[in-house]
Scaffold this active site. Structure first.
Site, mmCIF file in Angstrom:
data_model
loop_
_atom_site.group_PDB
_atom_site.id
_atom_site.type_symbol
_atom_site.label_atom_id
_atom_site.label_comp_id
_atom_site.label_asym_id
_atom_site.label_seq_id
_atom_site.Cartn_x
_atom_site.Cartn_y
_atom_site.Cartn_z
ATOM 1 N N TYR A 50 0.817 -1.222 0.000
ATOM 2 C CA TYR A 50 0.000 0.000 0.000
ATOM 3 C C TYR A 50 0.851 1.272 0.000
ATOM 4 C CZ TYR A 50 -4.184 -2.805 1.037
ATOM 5 O OH TYR A 50 -5.219 -3.701 0.996
ATOM 6 N N LYS A 95 2.989 -15.466 2.623
ATOM 7 C CA LYS A 95 2.942 -16.199 1.361
ATOM 8 C C LYS A 95 4.397 -16.497 1.020
ATOM 9 C CE LYS A 95 0.601 -17.727 -2.233
ATOM 10 N NZ LYS A 95 -0.343 -18.862 -2.166
ATOM 11 N N ASP A 97 -3.628 -17.930 1.627
ATOM 12 C CA ASP A 97 -4.788 -18.569 0.979
ATOM 13 C C ASP A 97 -5.403 -19.615 1.896
ATOM 14 O OD1 ASP A 97 -2.318 -19.744 0.613
ATOM 15 O OD2 ASP A 97 -2.728 -20.527 -1.376
ATOM 16 N N ASP A 141 -5.785 -6.547 5.725
ATOM 17 C CA ASP A 141 -6.955 -5.798 5.271
ATOM 18 C C ASP A 141 -8.065 -6.785 4.905
ATOM 19 O OD1 ASP A 141 -8.648 -3.888 4.279
ATOM 20 O OD2 ASP A 141 -7.360 -3.248 2.634
ATOM 21 N N ASP A 174 -11.484 -8.193 7.481
ATOM 22 C CA ASP A 174 -12.879 -8.034 7.049
ATOM 23 C C ASP A 174 -13.585 -9.382 6.994
ATOM 24 O OD1 ASP A 174 -12.798 -5.299 6.832
ATOM 25 O OD2 ASP A 174 -13.713 -5.264 4.837
#
Ligand code: NAD
Length: 351
Positions: free
Chosen positions: A135, A186, A218, A242, A246
């Site tokens: 980001y 990852k 994942d 992020d 959620d």
């Protein structure tokens, strides 16, 4: 204890008023001062983060925020929009650690879209790094290649010290909970997160009591809906956090119940509900104030080190729910529907 109170927009003032009631009822000698942010800041001073608001936030020990944003500001230039005020205050206060609990009170198990036995009693803390990763990494942008085709670039990067400081936050929190940290990465594909994993392993040597595990992002996304109760503390970078936070919040089915905290290196923090300003129900006194009230509990726990007082607020909320008191968003047949301010009163009475 100096608390900056920033109600913001939409339902912000309604829900923050209930949290302020709770702080006053706790009788802990907190000094509170209010200031505008977001659309309210723009209306008051032509800036979503007015100078005076930032000054107050910097001088305070903690910030209690409602929410920002309203559709009517969507046409303003980008730097005047309410959300910009929020991003700027996070950056100005150097809030690098975002704590998002996903807790499901057993009384609300039927509000989840998952089977009650999968989620009832769920209690996860997601620790998300907030100021680095893809980001913020440079280089970034959209450019045109020699052949005339456009290309978009973002850069995932973390240095060791950034990883170590967020790791420390996660391990410290785990020490106050069930002493389990799951680090999400990852590492099989991305070197940045290979380093992430190495640093987490090094750091874990300082916390022999904490069990550290690793999971690819994942798989973590899958495990969160398959068997979420296996997790205690999850720690991850900005982009994975992020998405996963959620996902985890929706396990509980009710966005109006979830608090959050963003901390700096000295545990100064900004505390706010995980939801937005809900302009669709603003001004109707029907919003659920519990996420904001539970944000006060996080404030007492993480900034002021007042665990007993934080427990008291959480128990009061549990008692109110056990008594069948519900705002419209969590209402089910057979319970008592109350307004936003009545919910605030019920928590104060339970305290
Ligand atoms: P939202 O979270 O505001 O609302 C989503 C839905 O959940 C709406 O139907 C709303 O009525 C409901 N809801 C949210 N909080 C509730 C509560 N406490 N009680 C009962 N119902 C509740 O998200 P949105 O509609 O996507 O965004 C609305 C505005 O909020 C936008 O301007 C957006 O930019 C802003 N926003 C702000 C923040 C923040 O301040 N941190 C976060 C997300 C969105």
């Amino acid at each position: 204890m100096k608390i900056a109170v920033l109600p913001g927009d939409g339902i912000g003032p309604e829900i923050v008023a209930q949290a302020v009631k709770v702080i006053k009822a706790m009788n802990i000698g907190a000094q509170m001062q209010e200031a505008p942010i977001g659309g309210a800041g723009y209306e008051a001073a032509g800036d979503p983060l007015p100078e005076a608001t930032l000054k107050l936030a910097k001088e305070s020990d903690a910030v209690l925020l409602g929410a920002v944003g309203d559709w009517k500001y969507d046409t303003l230039p980008r730097d005047k929009r309410p959300e910009r005020g929020l991003l700027r205050i996070r950056k100005e206060l150097n809030l690098f650690a975002n704590l998002r609990p996903a807790v499901l009170y057993p009384e609300l198990a039927s509000a989840s879209t998952l089977k009650p036995e999968v989620v009832s009693g769920l209690d996860i803390m997601i620790v998300r790094e907030l100021t680095g990763d893809i980001y913020f990494g440079q280089p970034r942008g959209i450019s045109t290649l020699e052949n005339g085709e456009r290309e978009g670039i973002n850069t995932m990067r973390y240095n060791e010290s950034e990883i170590r400081r967020i790791g420390r936050v996660a391990f410290d929190i785990a020490m106050k909970r069930n002493k389990k940290v799951c680090s999400v990465d990852k590492a099989n594909v991305l070197e940045t997160t290979e380093l992430w994993r190495q640093v987490m392993i090094e750091l874990s040597k300082d916390y022999p009591e904490v069990e550290l595990t690793h999971m690819y992002v994942d798989n973590a996304a899958m495990q969160l809906v398959r068997a979420p109760k296996q997790f205690d503390v999850m720690v991850t970078g900005n982009i994975f956090g992020d998405i996963l936070s959620d996902e985890a919040s929706m396990l509980t089915g009710s966005i109006g119940m979830l608090p959050s905290a963003s901390l700096d290196e000295n545990n100064k923090g900004m505390y706010e509900p995980s939801h937005g300003s809900a302009p669709d129900i603003a001004g109707k006194n029907i919003a659920n104030p519990l996420a904001t009230i539970l944000s006060v509990s996080m404030m007492l726990r993480y900034t002021f080190n007042m665990a007993a007082e934080a427990d008291r607020i959480e128990k009061a909320v549990g008692k109110v729910l056990a008594n069948g008191v519900r705002t419209a968003d969590i209402y089910t047949e057979g319970t008592a529907k109350v307004s936003c301010s009545e919910m605030g009163d019920a928590v104060v009475a339970a305290l």
